[in-house]
Motif scaffolding. Structure first.
Motif, mmCIF file in Angstrom:
data_model
loop_
_atom_site.group_PDB
_atom_site.id
_atom_site.type_symbol
_atom_site.label_atom_id
_atom_site.label_comp_id
_atom_site.label_asym_id
_atom_site.label_seq_id
_atom_site.Cartn_x
_atom_site.Cartn_y
_atom_site.Cartn_z
ATOM 1 N N THR A 1 4.426 -7.886 2.362
ATOM 2 C CA THR A 1 3.295 -6.967 2.228
ATOM 3 C C THR A 1 3.790 -5.531 2.091
ATOM 4 O O THR A 1 4.866 -5.174 2.568
ATOM 5 C CB THR A 1 2.358 -7.039 3.452
ATOM 6 O OG1 THR A 1 3.092 -6.690 4.632
ATOM 7 C CG2 THR A 1 1.735 -8.415 3.601
ATOM 8 N N VAL A 2 2.947 -4.742 1.452
ATOM 9 C CA VAL A 2 3.136 -3.297 1.402
ATOM 10 C C VAL A 2 1.849 -2.689 1.933
ATOM 11 O O VAL A 2 0.760 -2.974 1.435
ATOM 12 C CB VAL A 2 3.408 -2.775 -0.028
ATOM 13 C CG1 VAL A 2 3.513 -1.250 -0.027
ATOM 14 C CG2 VAL A 2 4.665 -3.399 -0.589
ATOM 15 N N LYS A 3 1.980 -1.861 2.952
ATOM 16 C CA LYS A 3 0.826 -1.180 3.543
ATOM 17 C C LYS A 3 0.910 0.292 3.167
ATOM 18 O O LYS A 3 1.901 0.957 3.466
ATOM 19 C CB LYS A 3 0.840 -1.345 5.060
ATOM 20 C CG LYS A 3 -0.273 -0.601 5.752
ATOM 21 C CD LYS A 3 -0.164 -0.792 7.261
ATOM 22 C CE LYS A 3 -1.197 0.016 7.988
ATOM 23 N NZ LYS A 3 -1.026 -0.071 9.442
ATOM 24 N N VAL A 4 -0.124 0.779 2.487
ATOM 25 C CA VAL A 4 -0.200 2.210 2.185
ATOM 26 C C VAL A 4 -1.064 2.837 3.262
ATOM 27 O O VAL A 4 -2.234 2.494 3.422
ATOM 28 C CB VAL A 4 -0.791 2.467 0.780
ATOM 29 C CG1 VAL A 4 -1.010 3.959 0.564
ATOM 30 C CG2 VAL A 4 0.131 1.922 -0.289
ATOM 31 N N PRO B 1 7.906 4.952 -2.926
ATOM 32 C CA PRO B 1 6.772 4.788 -2.015
ATOM 33 C C PRO B 1 5.438 4.865 -2.748
ATOM 34 O O PRO B 1 5.342 5.418 -3.839
ATOM 35 C CB PRO B 1 6.921 5.957 -1.039
ATOM 36 C CG PRO B 1 7.669 6.994 -1.805
ATOM 37 C CD PRO B 1 8.570 6.231 -2.744
ATOM 38 N N GLY B 2 4.423 4.307 -2.116
ATOM 39 C CA GLY B 2 3.075 4.364 -2.672
ATOM 40 C C GLY B 2 2.341 5.614 -2.242
ATOM 41 O O GLY B 2 2.873 6.456 -1.504
ATOM 42 N N THR C 1 2.791 7.854 3.672
ATOM 43 C CA THR C 1 3.874 6.885 3.585
ATOM 44 C C THR C 1 3.337 5.498 3.278
ATOM 45 O O THR C 1 2.176 5.189 3.508
ATOM 46 C CB THR C 1 4.655 6.817 4.910
ATOM 47 O OG1 THR C 1 3.765 6.399 5.944
ATOM 48 C CG2 THR C 1 5.273 8.156 5.252
ATOM 49 N N SER C 2 4.218 4.656 2.760
ATOM 50 C CA SER C 2 3.898 3.243 2.617
ATOM 51 C C SER C 2 4.956 2.470 3.398
ATOM 52 O O SER C 2 6.087 2.935 3.558
ATOM 53 C CB SER C 2 3.870 2.835 1.141
ATOM 54 O OG SER C 2 5.099 3.103 0.524
#
Length: 177
Positions: free
Chosen positions: A63-66, A85-86, A73-74
């Motif tokens: 997973t990627v959490k923004v 980064p997102g 930050t992501s």
């Protein structure tokens, strides 16, 4: 007999008048009506939600959490490699000063690469939520009639996800409370 006629005449004068059709004649009365019309809400998108550049694992999902916070930050789970980064989504709400409004999100969406490859995006959060997991409820416009908020979400990446540029749309509903 005269006293009976006089009494009958007085009774007839004090009884309510009857309309010709047999109903009673009600008096007319007036009331006032009014309304206050306020500015409708409008939303201006200032920045799109972007999960960044990611390399998936060949065997594990990740997973990627923004984050919606100011540090922008992501967070990439250990199964992934994140190169860039997102960015959180950023919005401005304009409406009636000091009025409360509420935000609701779509719950989940999919983003696609145009070739039937998909990824799930869910757990939208933001607008000042303290724990980054849900909307905080009612928000309030400032005395200027303007408020800003950020939104984040979680992207789920499948093992060996095909490369490509994945896009999709999400809708946030904002309404007065």
């Amino acid at each position: 007999m005269r006293p009976l006629i006089l009494i009958a005449t007085l009774a007839a004068l004090s009884a309510p008048a009857m309309a010709q059709d047999g109903g009673s004649a009600d008096p007319d009365f007036e009331g006032n009506a009014g309304a206050i019309v306020i500015n409708g809400l409008s939303v201006i998108k200032r920045q799109d939600l972007d999960f960044g550049t990611i390399a998936p694992s060949r065997t594990l999902s990740g997973t990627v959490k923004v984050n919606r916070g100011r540090n922008n930050t992501s967070e990439c789970s250990a199964e992934l490699t994140c190169f860039e980064p997102g960015n959180r989504a950023r919005f401005t709400v304009v409406g009636e000063p000091l009025r409360y409004y509420n935000i609701s999100d779509p719950g989940q969406i999919t983003i696609t690469d145009g070739a039937n490859n998909m990824m799930l995006v869910d757990t939208f959060f933001g607008a000042g939520s303290g724990n980054d997991t849900e909307w905080r409820g009612f928000q309030r416009l400032r005395s200027t009639g303007i408020a800003r908020f950020n939104a984040g979400a979680i992207l789920h990446i499948n093992p060996n996800q095909p490369p490509g540029t994945y896009t999709g749309t999400f809708t946030l509903t904002i309404e007065y409370q």
